[in-house]
Scaffold this motif. Structure first.
Motif, mmCIF file in Angstrom:
data_model
loop_
_atom_site.group_PDB
_atom_site.id
_atom_site.type_symbol
_atom_site.label_atom_id
_atom_site.label_comp_id
_atom_site.label_asym_id
_atom_site.label_seq_id
_atom_site.Cartn_x
_atom_site.Cartn_y
_atom_site.Cartn_z
ATOM 1 N N ASP A 250 0.853 3.438 -12.909
ATOM 2 C CA ASP A 250 0.177 3.712 -11.638
ATOM 3 C C ASP A 250 1.013 3.206 -10.467
ATOM 4 O OD1 ASP A 250 -1.939 4.722 -13.093
ATOM 5 O OD2 ASP A 250 -2.988 2.786 -13.166
ATOM 6 N N LEU A 251 0.725 3.756 -9.288
ATOM 7 C CA LEU A 251 1.358 3.248 -8.081
ATOM 8 C C LEU A 251 0.970 1.782 -7.866
ATOM 9 C CD1 LEU A 251 0.803 6.233 -5.612
ATOM 10 C CD2 LEU A 251 2.936 5.584 -6.738
ATOM 11 N N GLN A 253 -0.141 -1.028 -5.625
ATOM 12 C CA GLN A 253 -0.850 -1.162 -4.361
ATOM 13 C C GLN A 253 -0.946 -2.624 -3.966
ATOM 14 O OE1 GLN A 253 -4.556 0.863 -5.204
ATOM 15 N NE2 GLN A 253 -3.704 2.851 -4.599
ATOM 16 N N ASP A 260 -1.687 0.878 2.005
ATOM 17 C CA ASP A 260 -1.412 1.737 0.852
ATOM 18 C C ASP A 260 -1.378 3.210 1.260
ATOM 19 O OD1 ASP A 260 -1.195 -0.377 -0.946
ATOM 20 O OD2 ASP A 260 -3.347 -0.389 -1.383
ATOM 21 N N GLU A 268 6.065 3.178 -5.873
ATOM 22 C CA GLU A 268 6.325 3.537 -7.268
ATOM 23 C C GLU A 268 6.971 2.380 -8.020
ATOM 24 O OE1 GLU A 268 6.936 5.418 -4.713
ATOM 25 O OE2 GLU A 268 5.734 7.223 -5.072
ATOM 26 N N ARG A 269 6.617 2.287 -9.287
ATOM 27 C CA ARG A 269 7.294 1.329 -10.160
ATOM 28 C C ARG A 269 8.733 1.794 -10.388
ATOM 29 N NH1 ARG A 269 3.547 -2.127 -12.418
ATOM 30 N NH2 ARG A 269 1.376 -1.471 -12.131
#
Length: 487
Positions: A250-251, A253, A260, A268-269
């Motif tokens: 997941d993004l 946050q 956000d 992004e990871r």
């Protein structure tokens, strides 16, 4: 080729020097003759003792033949690292029985070469070592008196230890440019140790495996250090391709919905975010926000501090409602605090990689990258190495936040001491606007490689209640805003 030498080629030989086997992709390729070069003080003797001590751990007989140091000096070096040389045979060839009663001391230059050679052969036959250190070639050159005899002596010695299957280190003292090409061509592998003293701070040490026949290895310079308990330690250059690649997730946050949204839902990871701004704009505070949100999600994090003490970091975070001490005590947050002039880039890289590989770290914050680079003797090289580190962390799906400081306190000046904009996948720009009697902090997302983002300038407020993002409010009537300074 003898049976013992042939069987040695089937297995790599551990060097005993931390991380050096990784650089060699498995250790020494066989029981051959290797050359250790370097000027005085580069760690050659310590390096060689580690090689022999590793042999002892492997159950091998080890021999140290010295023409340049005596047993007492070797034991002093060993004791400084907490080592014992018990079990290692030490043969001193600094003196022999004088022929003149009036002469009591013989130095290596006075010892006949054939006598020295015979003493070495007898020591090898008597102790039957599997590992041997010969210290040093400087004295052999003096004994030989001419290049031809010196080369012949080395060739004969190499053949002797080769036939007996002995892994041998030859120590050669002197600058790299003064090394004999004949010696280098004779050696199966060459380790070059270097020491450079900057104008300020700790001496920088480097190692170069400039030659290693028959095997693949990581060539080029690698940072090293001499540590009290470990001796010579190598810090391999980061190779991003070696990182196991991870994707998805997941993004990330920060927990503040408006921020956000500015970032298209989050970051992004596997990316790098630059938080850029002048003093007082909230760079460290914003970075701490991402640490806190990740820790609250149950993710491990790492924080590298170069400009403030850990206590200052904790107090500032607690003032914002982020009690991070509990996570540091539990091990979820690894906090590193050190002077960049006291460690090498390679040592810093190892800390970061260990935090990720050993602790499954998901968010790394470096505060500040400007402070770190400014403390190094070669900032340009540090930026290149940092780029490799960031690529490695990206492959591990880690979000890295770099705090980058700008010059000055107020205004629109976007200059930094170093250009690192190319490192960031996301760039968050913090500024201060000044009107008569009014100062406002603003935030904008000026770059985001992956996905959409908001280009509007917003106002960021930092108070005891935390951080909030608001629409930018123009100055009150009658208070004109200053003209932007684009110089």
């Amino acid at each position: 080729m003898s049976q013992s030498a042939g069987s040695a080629e089937m297995n790599r030989i551990p060097t005993g020097v931390r991380n050096l086997d990784h650089i060699l992709k498995g250790g020494l390729p066989g029981r051959y003759t290797y050359l250790v070069q370097g000027e005085p003080g580069t760690g050659k003797t310590t390096f060689s003792l580690q090689f022999l001590l590793e042999g002892m751990r492997q159950g091998e007989k080890c021999l140290f033949v010295t023409l340049s140091q005596n047993r007492h000096e070797l034991e002093l070096i060993a004791r400084s690292h907490g080592w014992s040389l018990d079990g290692i045979e030490i043969v001193e060839l600094q003196a022999e029985k004088p022929e003149d009663d009036d002469q009591t001391v013989f130095y290596p230059v006075d010892v006949r070469l054939d006598t020295t050679r015979q003493a070495v052969i007898e020591a090898i036959n008597r102790h039957e070592p599997k590992r041997l250190v010969y210290d040093s070639l400087v004295e052999i050159r003096q004994l030989a008196r001419d290049d031809y005899r010196f080369q012949r002596e080395l060739i004969n010695f190499k053949q002797l230890v080769r036939d007996k299957g002995i892994a041998t280190l030859l120590i050669d003292t002197g600058p790299r440019e003064h090394t004999d090409l004949e010696v280098e061509s004779m050696a199966h592998g060459i380790f070059q140790l270097e020491r450079d003293l900057p104008a300020y701070g700790k001496a920088r040490r480097r190692l170069d495996v400039s030659k290693m026949r028959g095997v693949d290895y990581f060539d080029g310079y690698h940072d090293i250090d001499i540590l009290q308990e470990d001796g010579v330690v190598t810090f391999p250059r980061v190779v991003p391709e070696l990182a196991p690649e991870e994707t998805g997730g997941d993004l990330i946050q920060c927990g503040i919905e408006d921020l956000d949204e500015m970032l298209g839902g989050g970051m992004e990871r596997g990316t790098t975010a630059l938080v850029v701004g002048q003093a007082g704009t909230g760079k460290s505070t914003l970075s701490s926000l991402y640490l806190w949100a990740a820790l609250e999600r149950g993710e491990n994090c790492a924080m590298f501090l170069f400009e403030e003490r850990p206590e200052t970091f904790f107090r500032r975070s607690e003032g914002l409602g982020f009690p991070m001490r509990k996570y540091e005590k539990s091990g979820m947050l690894r906090l590193y605090d050190f002077n960049p002039s006291e460690i090498s880039q390679g040592q810093f890289n190892e800390m970061a990689l260990n935090a990720v590989d050993e602790n499954d770290t998901r968010v790394v914050v470096i505060d500040s990258f400007t402070g770190y680079v400014s403390g190094l003797p070669q900032p340009e090289e540090a930026i290149i190495q940092m780029q490799l580190l960031l690529q490695y962390l990206a492959r591990r799906n880690v979000l890295t936040v770099l705090v980058v400081a700008q010059r000055g306190l107020l205004g629109h000046n976007m200059d930094t001491d170093i250009d690192v904009s190319f490192l960031g996948d996301t760039v968050i720009f913090l500024r201060m606007y000044e009107w008569p009697a009014v100062i406002r902090r603003t935030i904008s997302v000026v770059k985001k490689r992956h996905g959409p983002h908001d280009l509007d300038i917003r106002q960021i407020k930092i108070s005891q209640k935390g951080i909030s993002i608001q629409d930018f409010v123009p100055p009150p009537p009658g208070r004109p805003s200053p003209k932007p300074d684009y110089d």
